[in-house]
Design an enzyme around this catalytic site. Structure first.
Site, PDB file in Angstrom:
ATOM      1  N   ARG A 268       0.810  -1.207   0.000  1.00 37.97           N
ATOM      2  CA  ARG A 268       0.000   0.000   0.000  1.00 37.97           C
ATOM      3  C   ARG A 268       0.850   1.267   0.000  1.00 37.97           C
ATOM      4  O   ARG A 268       0.620   2.198  -0.759  1.00 37.97           O
ATOM      5  CB  ARG A 268      -0.938   0.017   1.222  1.00 37.97           C
ATOM      6  CG  ARG A 268      -2.151  -0.882   1.117  1.00 37.97           C
ATOM      7  CD  ARG A 268      -1.843  -2.363   1.049  1.00 37.97           C
ATOM      8  NE  ARG A 268      -1.034  -2.792   2.207  1.00 37.97           N
ATOM      9  CZ  ARG A 268      -0.273  -3.895   2.223  1.00 37.97           C
ATOM     10  NH1 ARG A 268      -0.186  -4.678   1.165  1.00 37.97           N
ATOM     11  NH2 ARG A 268       0.421  -4.221   3.299  1.00 37.97           N
TER      12      ARG A 268
ATOM     13  N   CYS B 103      -5.053  -2.808   8.325  1.00 38.28           N
ATOM     14  CA  CYS B 103      -3.893  -2.146   7.713  1.00 38.28           C
ATOM     15  C   CYS B 103      -4.198  -0.665   7.678  1.00 38.28           C
ATOM     16  O   CYS B 103      -5.191  -0.246   7.072  1.00 38.28           O
ATOM     17  CB  CYS B 103      -3.629  -2.672   6.305  1.00 38.28           C
ATOM     18  SG  CYS B 103      -2.324  -1.775   5.415  1.00 38.28           S
TER      19      CYS B 103
ATOM     20  N   ALA C  94      -3.959   0.941   4.121  1.00 35.87           N
ATOM     21  CA  ALA C  94      -5.069   0.563   3.245  1.00 35.87           C
ATOM     22  C   ALA C  94      -6.271   1.487   3.410  1.00 35.87           C
ATOM     23  O   ALA C  94      -7.151   1.518   2.540  1.00 35.87           O
ATOM     24  CB  ALA C  94      -5.472  -0.887   3.505  1.00 35.87           C
TER      25      ALA C  94
ATOM     26  N   LYS D 229       8.608  -7.173   8.631  1.00 36.57           N
ATOM     27  CA  LYS D 229       8.138  -7.768   7.381  1.00 36.57           C
ATOM     28  C   LYS D 229       9.187  -8.686   6.751  1.00 36.57           C
ATOM     29  O   LYS D 229       8.840  -9.747   6.207  1.00 36.57           O
ATOM     30  CB  LYS D 229       7.725  -6.675   6.395  1.00 36.57           C
ATOM     31  CG  LYS D 229       6.424  -5.950   6.772  1.00 36.57           C
ATOM     32  CD  LYS D 229       6.028  -4.965   5.699  1.00 36.57           C
ATOM     33  CE  LYS D 229       4.745  -4.209   6.035  1.00 36.57           C
ATOM     34  NZ  LYS D 229       3.536  -5.048   5.989  1.00 36.57           N
TER      35      LYS D 229
ATOM     36  N   CYS E 170       0.471   1.934  12.295  1.00 33.60           N
ATOM     37  CA  CYS E 170       0.831   0.816  11.429  1.00 33.60           C
ATOM     38  C   CYS E 170       0.668  -0.452  12.253  1.00 33.60           C
ATOM     39  O   CYS E 170       1.084  -0.493  13.419  1.00 33.60           O
ATOM     40  CB  CYS E 170       2.272   0.940  10.925  1.00 33.60           C
ATOM     41  SG  CYS E 170       2.825  -0.475   9.950  1.00 33.60           S
TER      42      CYS E 170
END
Length: 241
Positions: A49, A84, A87, A168, A198
Site C-alpha cells: 500500500r 492495515c 489501506a 516484514k 501501522c
C-alpha cells in the site's frame, strides 16, 4: 453462520496474526462457544500500500481491496475490519462497494486519545511513509482539536526500518528500535501521545510493551471495538430468539 465479522488482513500477515490473537485473548470466554464468529481473509499478495501511495506508477492495491469487500459482502457479515492503516487510503472506494459497515481504524484511534490522555494537545503519528506523508490520520486529529506532530525524516527512517526490515523481512520485532522511536517522539518532538499508525507497530507494542510512553495503539483499539460490536450482535440475536 450469523452475526460474524470479516477481518481483511494479510497486510502483513504477522500483524493480522497479532490482531486475531488480541480478539481471542480479550473476548470473555468460559467455553469454545463463547469465542466470536469471524472470517480471516489473509490476502498477503495484495501489492504494498505504501509503495503505491508514494508512487502511482507502482501496482495499485485498491482494486483488489474493493474486490475483497465485494466478494465477502455476499456472505452478509455484520461488519468488516481492515487491519492495515495504509489501506485506509482506499477506504472511500471500499466503503462504496458494500452495504456492510467497515470500521475506520484511524478514526477510532484518534477518538480514544481523550480516554488515554485527557490532557493531550500534541499528537504524534508513526507509520509507513505512505500513511504519514499522505495524512490518513490528519483530518481526524485536527477535527478533534489536537496539534499534529509528524516524525522527522530520521525518526521516519527508523520507523520504516522497524516495519519493513525487522518485522516484514526478518519476522521479528526490534524492541530497542521501537522504544527509541517512541522516546524521540515524546522527548524530542514533545508529543503528549503518539499514535501507532501501522499494524506492525502494534505487533511491536504487543511484544515489547515495557516502556513509559503514552501511545494510542490503533490495532488494539480496533480489536476492542470489533469485540464490542460482535458481542452486541450476539446479545441482540439471543434476545430475539
Amino acid at each position: 453462520m450469523k452475526n460474524f465479522f470479516v477481518i481483511l488482513g494479510g497486510m502483513g500477515s504477522l500483524a493480522t496474526e497479532s490482531f486475531v490473537r488480541l480478539i481471542n485473548q480479550r473476548t470473555p470466554t468460559t467455553s469454545d462457544q463463547d469465542y466470536l464468529d469471524y472470517l480471516v481473509v489473509n490476502h498477503a499478495t495484495i501489492p504494498d500500500r505504501s509503495t503505491y501511495i508514494l508512487d502511482h506508477s507502482q501496482p495499485n492495491p485498491g482494486p483488489q481491496l474493493v474486490a475483497d469487500v465485494q466478494q465477502f459482502s455476499t456472505l452478509h457479515p455484520q461488519f468488516f475490519v481492515l487491519t492495515c492503516n495504509s489501506a485506509h487510503y482506499f477506504y472511500p472506494e471500499m466503503a462504496a462497494a458494500t452495504d456492510r459497515p467497515i470500521l475506520h481504524m484511524p478514526q477510532l484511534a484518534v477518538e480514544e486519545i481523550k480516554t488515554i490522555n485527557p490532557s493531550a494537545k500534541r499528537i504524534g503519528i508513526l507509520g509507513t511513509p505512505g500513511t504519514v506523508k499522505t495524512g490518513i490520520y490528519d483530518h481526524f486529529i485536527t477535527e478533534a482539536g489536537y496539534e499534529i506532530v509528524k516524525p522527522t525524516p530520521e525518526i521516519l527512517a527508523e520507523t520504516e526500518a522497524l516495519i519493513f526490515e525487522d518485522i516484514k523481512q526478518k519476522g521479528q520485532v526490534n524492541p530497542h528500535r521501537y522504544h527509541e522511536v517512541l522516546r524521540r517522539m515524546q522527548e524530542d518532538l514533545h508529543c503528549d501521545t503518539t499514535i501507532l499508525g501501522c499494524t506492525e507497530l502494534s505487533l511491536a507494542q504487543e511484544q515489547a510493551p515495557d516502556h513509559p510512553y503514552s501511545i494510542s495503539d490503533a490495532q488494539s483499539i480496533l480489536a476492542d471495538k470489533a469485540i464490542q460490536l460482535a458481542l452486541q450482535g450476539r446479545q441482540k440475536e439471543a434476545s430475539q430468539s
